[in-house]
Write a protein that holds these residues in place. Structure first.
Motif, short mmCIF file in Angstrom:
data_model
loop_
_atom_site.label_atom_id
_atom_site.label_comp_id
_atom_site.label_asym_id
_atom_site.label_seq_id
_atom_site.Cartn_x
_atom_site.Cartn_y
_atom_site.Cartn_z
N TYR A 145 37.77 129.60 -32.46
CA TYR A 145 38.53 130.13 -34.36
C TYR A 145 38.06 131.20 -35.20
O TYR A 145 39.20 131.67 -35.75
N ASP B 121 41.54 132.47 -34.65
CA ASP B 121 42.63 132.39 -35.54
C ASP B 121 42.42 132.63 -36.87
O ASP B 121 43.65 132.47 -37.61
N ASP C 288 37.10 121.61 -31.17
CA ASP C 288 38.24 120.82 -31.74
C ASP C 288 38.49 120.82 -33.65
O ASP C 288 39.03 121.55 -33.83
N ARG D 38 41.17 122.72 -35.95
CA ARG D 38 42.00 122.08 -36.10
C ARG D 38 41.98 122.45 -37.57
O ARG D 38 43.62 122.71 -38.51
N GLN D 39 41.21 122.17 -38.71
CA GLN D 39 40.88 122.66 -39.94
C GLN D 39 41.25 122.87 -40.11
O GLN D 39 41.74 123.79 -41.78
N ARG E 255 42.78 125.49 -39.19
CA ARG E 255 44.05 126.05 -39.04
C ARG E 255 45.06 125.64 -40.24
O ARG E 255 46.18 126.32 -40.32
N LYS E 256 44.70 124.73 -40.38
CA LYS E 256 45.55 123.56 -41.53
C LYS E 256 45.22 125.10 -43.34
O LYS E 256 45.75 125.24 -43.96
N PRO F 278 50.51 127.35 -37.91
CA PRO F 278 51.06 125.92 -38.03
C PRO F 278 50.08 125.23 -37.04
O PRO F 278 49.42 126.12 -36.50
N ALA F 279 50.96 124.07 -36.66
CA ALA F 279 49.14 122.98 -35.85
C ALA F 279 49.49 124.12 -35.10
O ALA F 279 50.51 124.28 -34.37
N ARG F 280 48.34 123.95 -34.11
CA ARG F 280 48.47 124.18 -32.64
C ARG F 280 47.35 124.54 -32.18
O ARG F 280 46.15 124.34 -32.93
N SER F 281 46.90 123.37 -30.82
CA SER F 281 45.41 122.99 -30.08
C SER F 281 45.02 124.38 -29.84
O SER F 281 45.52 125.27 -29.35
N SER G 169 46.22 127.19 -27.77
CA SER G 169 45.79 128.58 -28.21
C SER G 169 45.11 129.50 -27.75
O SER G 169 45.43 130.57 -26.98
#
Length: 327
Positions: A34, A37, A91, A95-96, A98-99, A104-107, A111
């Motif tokens: 993360y 990200d 994971d 995900r949270q 990035r939001k 943009p949503a991406r696993s 990534s």
């Protein structure tokens, strides 16, 4: 994995909080994807800074297996790719995160595939003498050598510890880092069976004629004074033992520890690893006796320590990589 969920959520939030103070580059370890990200949201570079080889390779099986088995070139590579794409405890926070950052949503797996496609740089804090660089790594993956923590110039050993060293031959170290894997009664039984002087890290209340418990003591000061070291083969403790040139009895528990335990055994710097699930007082005492009686292990540990000491400064590849990213 369930226990790690809260930890990774806190770590992800802490990464954002730290970066918001201002950063030019973010360095991320293998279990903090993360961080990349966060760097993406801030528009700054990210670079891997790993203490274990986590890139899929034909040379080794994935660390997440918690085993040192070699499945052959094809098996190692395929399983490494499968593990890279499988679910992991970091994971959900990725995900949270990035939001919350408006990305943009991406696993996390997607990534990581993207970073591999673009050959994102990864720096490793270990030596190629211990983990030879696999031929299938791209040129941006670098083994820098061991990164050693800075020494605290204000630290001094306690008189209690100095007196214990002065009172007899070099002792055996037993320590399992943050895992707290052994109970005091188990350690006292090992000491009695082995008939050795022992220093136990993490059990400061122990104060016996032949067994001394200690708290936090720098390994770079402690290990060179030991006859042998018993540890869980974590990346940092393994490095400290190799740099000190003392033979080891590795007792790996999970993740990357079986890998490191097997590597130092193959380097003739450690006894045959004892899997934690098979550990008994009798088995550990016998392994300590074997290591102390084996001159080949002592000379093997000293040989690898001399070779590591002759390596270039491990901070130089880091400085070069950071300079390239900043330009």
């Amino acid at each position: 994995m369930r226990a790690l969920k809260d930890y990774f959520e806190l770590a992800a939030a802490g990464t954002i909080a730290a970066a918001e103070h201002g950063a030019d580059i973010i360095m991320a370890n293998a279990v903090a994807p993360y961080a990349c990200d966060v760097a993406e949201a801030m528009g700054i570079p990210a670079i891997g800074a790993h203490l274990q080889p986590s890139e899929p390779s034909t040379a080794y099986a994935p660390m997440a297996l918690g085993a040192a088995r070699n499945l052959g070139p094809l098996g190692n590579k395929l399983l490494g790719q499968l593990f890279a794409a499988s679910k992991a405890p970091y994971d959900p926070p990725t995900r949270q995160l990035r939001k919350s950052l408006g990305l943009p949503a991406r696993s996390r797996a997607a990534s990581e595939r993207l970073r591999r496609k673009h050959r994102a740089p990864i720096l490793h804090g270990f030596s190629s003498l211990v983990v030879p660089r696999p031929a299938d790594w791209h040129e941006g993956i670098v083994n820098c050598g061991y990164w050693q923590p800075p020494a605290d110039p204000t630290w001094t050993p306690s008189q209690r510890l100095l007196d214990f060293f002065d009172d007899g031959p070099p002792p055996v170290f037993i320590g399992f880092g943050s895992t707290q894997a052994l109970e005091p009664d188990f350690i006292m039984d090992v000491a009695q069976r082995a008939g050795r002087r022992i220093i136990v890290q993490g059990e400061p209340e122990i104060d016996e004629p032949s067994v001394l418990g200690i708290g936090a003591v720098p390994h770079h000061w402690l290990f060179p004074q030991m006859a042998a070291v018993v540890h869980h083969a974590g990346a940092g403790t393994t490095a400290a033992g190799l740099l000190a040139g003392v033979p080891a009895v590795p007792v790996p528990i999970f993740t990357d520890q079986p890998f490191w335990a097997q590597r130092i055994h193959q380097l003739d710097a450690a006894a045959q690893p004892i899997a934690y699930k098979h550990l008994t007082t009798r088995r550990l005492a016998a392994s300590i006796d074997e290591v102390l009686a084996n001159e080949d292990l002592a000379s093997g540990a000293q040989r690898i320590a001399r070779r590591l000491a002759a390596e270039p400064d491990s901070s130089i590849p880091v400085a070069k990589a950071l300079e390239q990213l900043c330009n």
